[in-house]
Motif scaffolding. Structure first.
Motif, short mmCIF file in Angstrom:
data_model
loop_
_atom_site.label_atom_id
_atom_site.label_comp_id
_atom_site.label_asym_id
_atom_site.label_seq_id
_atom_site.Cartn_x
_atom_site.Cartn_y
_atom_site.Cartn_z
N ALA A 1 -22.71 -33.95 27.84
CA ALA A 1 -21.77 -33.80 28.94
C ALA A 1 -21.68 -35.16 29.64
O ALA A 1 -22.39 -36.10 29.26
N VAL A 2 -20.84 -35.25 30.64
CA VAL A 2 -20.69 -36.49 31.39
C VAL A 2 -20.99 -36.22 32.86
O VAL A 2 -20.37 -35.36 33.48
N GLU A 3 -21.94 -36.97 33.41
CA GLU A 3 -22.28 -36.82 34.83
C GLU A 3 -21.23 -37.53 35.67
O GLU A 3 -20.79 -38.64 35.33
N ILE A 4 -20.81 -36.89 36.75
CA ILE A 4 -19.86 -37.54 37.66
C ILE A 4 -20.49 -37.66 39.05
O ILE A 4 -21.31 -36.83 39.43
N LYS B 1 -22.09 -41.42 33.43
CA LYS B 1 -23.14 -41.53 32.41
C LYS B 1 -23.16 -40.30 31.51
O LYS B 1 -22.92 -39.18 31.97
N GLU B 2 -23.46 -40.53 30.23
CA GLU B 2 -23.59 -39.40 29.31
C GLU B 2 -24.91 -38.69 29.56
O GLU B 2 -25.96 -39.32 29.73
N LYS B 3 -24.86 -37.37 29.61
CA LYS B 3 -26.05 -36.55 29.78
C LYS B 3 -26.26 -35.76 28.51
O LYS B 3 -25.38 -35.04 28.04
N ALA C 1 -19.30 -28.50 36.32
CA ALA C 1 -20.52 -27.70 36.38
C ALA C 1 -21.52 -28.38 37.30
O ALA C 1 -21.68 -29.59 37.25
N ARG C 2 -22.17 -27.59 38.12
CA ARG C 2 -23.20 -28.13 39.02
C ARG C 2 -24.57 -27.66 38.56
O ARG C 2 -24.81 -26.46 38.39
N ILE C 3 -25.46 -28.60 38.31
CA ILE C 3 -26.85 -28.30 37.96
C ILE C 3 -27.72 -29.11 38.92
O ILE C 3 -27.74 -30.35 38.86
N GLY C 4 -28.40 -28.42 39.80
CA GLY C 4 -29.17 -29.11 40.83
C GLY C 4 -28.24 -29.88 41.74
O GLY C 4 -27.27 -29.35 42.27
N LYS C 5 -28.50 -31.18 41.88
CA LYS C 5 -27.68 -32.03 42.74
C LYS C 5 -26.56 -32.74 41.97
O LYS C 5 -25.82 -33.54 42.55
N GLU D 1 -23.22 -33.02 39.14
CA GLU D 1 -22.04 -32.36 38.60
C GLU D 1 -21.69 -32.97 37.24
O GLU D 1 -21.87 -34.18 37.04
N TYR D 2 -21.18 -32.13 36.34
CA TYR D 2 -20.88 -32.59 34.98
C TYR D 2 -19.51 -32.11 34.52
O TYR D 2 -19.05 -31.04 34.91
#
Length: 305
Positions: free
Chosen positions: A113-116, A120-122, A146-150, A152-153
């Motif tokens: 996925a891509v973090e915004i 950066k690629e996750k 999508a939000r995971i913890g703090k 977004e992706y």
């Protein structure tokens, strides 16, 4: 002959990802053992479900959804980040197949996925399977991030539509097999359409309006799509068109850099991004395409002996 083992790479591509199911079935039926999976977006969904051992259950569910059912799973929102929240469909998936940890799956699996806003690629190699899939499949302008913890992706296809780089270690003799859902128009496979009983339920007016507005995502047929394009693109359609072009070029570059034993190309024109009601047809396309790739590969190997 030794056991035929495969590292499988599954690309992004929305509803066309149902073709991944047919491709997997064709590999298994031809005696190939899938020992690892790397996926992106739709490829993350099908690859992840396959790694749980529950793909037949998912296939039965998705093939029994008509257009009304698909619309009913879309929890529309007026957010500027996307018009589908995604909570409803993932809730249904969790009811169908229980969530699990990626590290506990039957087959090694990872997705991207891509973090915004960092860009950066996750790479997901552990943690909740559904959280990883939800992140990987968050198509920009369609599904909210999508939000995971703090964090977004958004969809991994932005940076890495065919994640060959996630296949890090291959055993000697292991084959690299990939399915690309963003292939050229000349790769469209036309099947004889079966006449299906139409639902007696009429689409609500507001759903008809959504369908008209977002023709590129769920168009009824090619004639309707061409008619819509002839009138010019809306800002959303233009964004989608640009994203598709970038993804196609990126896919071509990635494919050129890797030596693949079997490569299956499903045309982008085969189905719209949200045409999940065509799952049965798309599964057949994936199966036929993979069967053809297997024949070419095995005939080539025989000729080399």
């Amino acid at each position: 002959m030794g056991k035929k083992t495969v590292s499988l790479v599954l690309s992004s591509g929305g509803a066309r990802g149902m073709a991944h199911i047919g491709a997997i079935e064709a590999l298994e039926e031809s005696g190939y053992d899938i020992v690892s999976i790397a996926g992106c977006s739709a490829g993350a969904l099908i690859g992840g479900i396959y790694a749980t051992g529950q793909l037949p259950k998912f296939k039965d569910w998705i093939c029994n959804l008509d257009r009304i059912d698909v619309f009913s799973l879309m929890d529309f929102t007026f957010s500027s980040k996307g018009f589908i929240k995604g909570e409803k469909v993932f809730g249904e998936l969790k009811n169908l197949i229980e969530d699990s940890l990626i590290e506990d799956l039957n087959i090694p699996f990872c997705c991207t996925a891509v973090e915004i806003p960092s860009g950066k690629e996750k790479i997901f190699k552990s943690g909740s399977l559904y959280e990883a899939i939800r992140a990987s499949a968050s198509i920009p302008s369609v599904m909210t991030p999508a939000r995971i913890g703090k964090h977004e992706y958004i969809d991994g296809g932005i940076l890495n539509p065919i994640p060959f780089n996630l296949v890090t270690e291959k055993n000697k003799g292991e084959l690299l097999v990939a399915v690309d859902l963003n292939g050229p128009k000349d790769q469209v496979l036309k099947l004889q359409k079966e006449v299906k009983k139409e639902s007696a339920i009429k689409l609500p007016t507001w759903l008809n309006e959504y369908q008209k507005k977002f023709t590129n995502y769920f168009y009824a047929d090619e004639k309707e799509k061409k008619s819509k394009k002839a009138k010019g693109m809306s800002s959303v359609e233009l964004l989608n068109f640009s994203f598709d072009l970038l993804q196609d070029k990126l896919s071509d570059l990635v494919i050129e850099k890797h030596t693949v034993d079997m490569m299956v190309e499903i045309s982008r024109e085969q189905a719209g991004t949200l045409e999940f009601h065509r799952a049965e047809e798309l599964i057949k396309v994936g199966r036929l395409k993979m069967e053809e790739a297997i024949r070419k590969f095995e005939n080539g190997n025989q000729g080399a002996e």
